[in-house]
Design a protein around this motif. Structure first.
Motif, PDB file in Angstrom:
ATOM      1  N   TYR A  16       1.091  -1.183  -0.282  1.00 14.94           N
ATOM      2  CA  TYR A  16      -0.301   0.634   0.421  1.00 14.94           C
ATOM      3  C   TYR A  16       0.859   1.659   0.177  1.00 14.94           C
ATOM      4  CZ  TYR A  16       1.146  -0.369   5.056  1.00 14.94           C
ATOM      5  OH  TYR A  16       1.496  -0.444   6.205  1.00 14.94           O
ATOM      6  N   LEU A  17       0.046   2.723  -0.199  1.00 11.40           N
ATOM      7  CA  LEU A  17       1.345   3.812  -0.261  1.00 11.40           C
ATOM      8  C   LEU A  17       1.155   4.402   1.624  1.00 11.40           C
ATOM      9  CD1 LEU A  17      -0.525   5.340  -3.849  1.00 11.40           C
ATOM     10  CD2 LEU A  17       1.971   4.326  -3.455  1.00 11.40           C
ATOM     11  N   ILE A  18       2.195   4.749   1.907  1.00 12.13           N
ATOM     12  CA  ILE A  18       2.032   5.628   2.988  1.00 12.13           C
ATOM     13  C   ILE A  18       1.628   6.741   2.715  1.00 12.13           C
ATOM     14  CG2 ILE A  18       3.496   5.808   4.896  1.00 12.13           C
ATOM     15  CD1 ILE A  18       5.166   3.152   3.850  1.00 12.13           C
ATOM     16  N   PRO A  19       0.919   7.453   3.862  1.00  9.71           N
ATOM     17  CA  PRO A  19       0.793   8.853   3.939  1.00  9.71           C
ATOM     18  C   PRO A  19       1.801   9.630   4.026  1.00  9.71           C
ATOM     19  CG  PRO A  19      -0.884   7.481   4.698  1.00  9.71           C
ATOM     20  CD  PRO A  19      -0.092   6.269   4.422  1.00  9.71           C
ATOM     21  N   LYS A  20       2.023  10.638   3.411  1.00  7.80           N
ATOM     22  CA  LYS A  20       3.555  11.572   3.782  1.00  7.80           C
ATOM     23  C   LYS A  20       3.509  12.541   5.015  1.00  7.80           C
ATOM     24  CE  LYS A  20       5.083  10.858  -1.020  1.00  7.80           C
ATOM     25  NZ  LYS A  20       5.864  11.800  -1.989  1.00  7.80           N
ATOM     26  N   GLN A  21       1.494  12.477   5.764  1.00  7.77           N
ATOM     27  CA  GLN A  21       1.894  13.841   6.832  1.00  7.77           C
ATOM     28  C   GLN A  21       2.974  12.932   7.694  1.00  7.77           C
ATOM     29  OE1 GLN A  21      -1.865  15.041   7.213  1.00  7.77           O
ATOM     30  NE2 GLN A  21      -1.170  16.369   9.485  1.00  7.77           N
ATOM     31  N   ASN A  22       3.065  13.919   8.449  1.00 13.53           N
ATOM     32  CA  ASN A  22       4.358  13.581  10.053  1.00 13.53           C
ATOM     33  C   ASN A  22       3.196  13.591  10.758  1.00 13.53           C
ATOM     34  OD1 ASN A  22       5.982  13.049  11.708  1.00 13.53           O
ATOM     35  ND2 ASN A  22       7.678  13.704  10.517  1.00 13.53           N
ATOM     36  N   TYR A  23       2.590  13.125  11.258  1.00 15.96           N
ATOM     37  CA  TYR A  23       1.166  12.817  12.504  1.00 15.96           C
ATOM     38  C   TYR A  23       2.774  13.337  13.846  1.00 15.96           C
ATOM     39  CZ  TYR A  23      -1.748  11.595   9.050  1.00 15.96           C
ATOM     40  OH  TYR A  23      -2.704  11.347   7.832  1.00 15.96           O
ATOM     41  N   SER A  24       3.426  12.660  13.605  1.00 18.34           N
ATOM     42  CA  SER A  24       4.099  12.244  15.025  1.00 18.34           C
ATOM     43  C   SER A  24       4.231  13.947  15.071  1.00 18.34           C
ATOM     44  CB  SER A  24       5.292  11.264  14.708  1.00 18.34           C
ATOM     45  OG  SER A  24       5.259  10.377  15.110  1.00 18.34           O
ATOM     46  N   GLU A  25       4.646  14.766  14.634  1.00 17.68           N
ATOM     47  CA  GLU A  25       5.218  16.351  15.172  1.00 17.68           C
ATOM     48  C   GLU A  25       4.412  17.195  14.888  1.00 17.68           C
ATOM     49  OE1 GLU A  25       8.519  17.515  12.576  1.00 17.68           O
ATOM     50  OE2 GLU A  25       9.648  16.094  12.549  1.00 17.68           O
ATOM     51  N   ASN A  26       3.060  16.918  14.406  1.00 14.01           N
ATOM     52  CA  ASN A  26       2.000  17.749  13.928  1.00 14.01           C
ATOM     53  C   ASN A  26       0.965  16.889  14.406  1.00 14.01           C
ATOM     54  OD1 ASN A  26      -0.136  19.509  13.764  1.00 14.01           O
ATOM     55  ND2 ASN A  26       0.109  19.686  11.207  1.00 14.01           N
ATOM     56  N   LEU A  27       0.072  17.390  15.837  1.00  8.68           N
ATOM     57  CA  LEU A  27      -0.338  16.705  17.063  1.00  8.68           C
ATOM     58  C   LEU A  27      -1.563  17.162  16.648  1.00  8.68           C
ATOM     59  CD1 LEU A  27       1.622  16.219  20.111  1.00  8.68           C
ATOM     60  CD2 LEU A  27       1.892  14.955  17.676  1.00  8.68           C
ATOM     61  N   GLU A  28      -2.280  18.181  15.711  1.00  2.00           N
ATOM     62  CA  GLU A  28      -3.231  18.763  15.687  1.00  2.00           C
ATOM     63  C   GLU A  28      -4.669  17.979  15.698  1.00  2.00           C
ATOM     64  OE1 GLU A  28      -3.634  21.713  12.977  1.00  2.00           O
ATOM     65  OE2 GLU A  28      -2.139  22.720  13.263  1.00  2.00           O
TER      66      GLU A  28
END
Length: 283
Positions: A174-186
């Motif tokens: 599968y393709l992996i989403p590129k957004q960095n959820y670990s840094e942006n915690l909104e």
């Protein structure tokens, strides 16, 4: 998928365990037979359900694992806890709150079944000693199933002649989403507990995965593509998260702790698997 039944014997009492690919449910009606009293097993279960601590536990479990749980309706049960006139049945709890942690099976081999987390809690109310023996026998059953799966896996591995392709990190289909959820915690403010675990382990939410993998999302989710190591860590994260929720820790604190646990445990498991693979290739 059709459920598979197993029987484990705990202190001379047969206990039915129903298993499918995702969950294990244990017959708490059978467990109730361990209580030394003149009460029927069904009455023992009903009396346990009357307790406010029981209802708090059940509601918390459902809120963690069941997005369709009706929290408002569960409060109605809690408010009546302790009243002499309050004699709820498991079926009433399920019907009114849309609970999934318990279910009732009719027929000769029926009874009330509970998810293993809940069944172990019920066993504590019956006897702490019995609970320990129950956990021991349940773990023995799981080890036997794992041994069988290892044999089956080794046979398939041999027949396919693909030993050299087996690596620590499975090929991701599968393709992996590129957004960095670990840094942006909104995203945390609106995240369900399942996604707190998803991001801690995989690095992205279920929604993000579905959006970038629409063809796969129709009949599966990212957890269906997880490695054995990832699923092992996920199980541990669920336990840690449940405990931290009981302790009253907020979502951000829990996420950061879960992320640290996931990174550490997955690193250890992958390194151990890599070493085993290297040894097997040399043999």
């Amino acid at each position: 998928m059709q459920k598979k039944n197993n029987i484990i014997t705990v202190q001379n009492i047969p206990i039915t365990v129903t298993t499918d690919d995702a969950n294990d449910y244990i017959c708490i009606t059978d467990i109730a037979n361990a209580k030394n009293s003149n009460s029927r097993a069904a009455d023992v279960v009903r009396n346990w359900l009357r307790n406010r601590a029981t209802l708090e536990f059940l509601a918390t479990w459902e809120e963690i694992y069941n997005p369709d749980f009706k929290v408002f309706e569960s409060e109605h049960f809690k408010k009546q806890a302790g009243l002499l006139t309050f004699t709820p049945s498991v079926s009433e709890w399920i019907d009114q709150t849309n609970a999934i942690g318990l279910y009732v099976k009719k027929g000769r081999y029926g009874g009330t079944f509970a998810h293993k987390d809940i069944a172990f809690e019920f066993a504590s109310a019956i006897s702490p000693v019995f609970k320990l023996y129950l956990i021991k026998e349940f773990q023995r059953l799981k080890e036997q199933e794992n041994d069988f799966q290892k044999i089956e896996w080794n046979a398939k591995r041999f027949l396919s002649k693909n030993n050299y392709l087996i690596q620590t990190d499975a090929v991701k289909n599968y393709l992996i989403p590129k957004q960095n959820y670990s840094e942006n915690l909104e995203w945390l403010a609106y995240a369900k507990e399942a996604d707190v675990l998803n991001v801690a382990l995989f690095g992205f939410t279920a929604k993000a995965w579905r959006e970038i993998n629409p063809e796969l999302a129709g009949n599966s989710n990212v957890r269906d593509y997880a490695t054995i190591n990832e699923l092992t860590v996920l199980s541990n994260l669920e336990t840690h998260n449940a405990q931290m929720i009981r302790e009253g820790r907020d979502k951000k604190e829990r996420f950061l702790i879960l992320k640290e646990i996931a990174d550490y445990q997955l690193k250890i498991l992958n390194e151990a698997q890599s070493i085993n693979n290297q040894i097997e290739e040399k043999q």
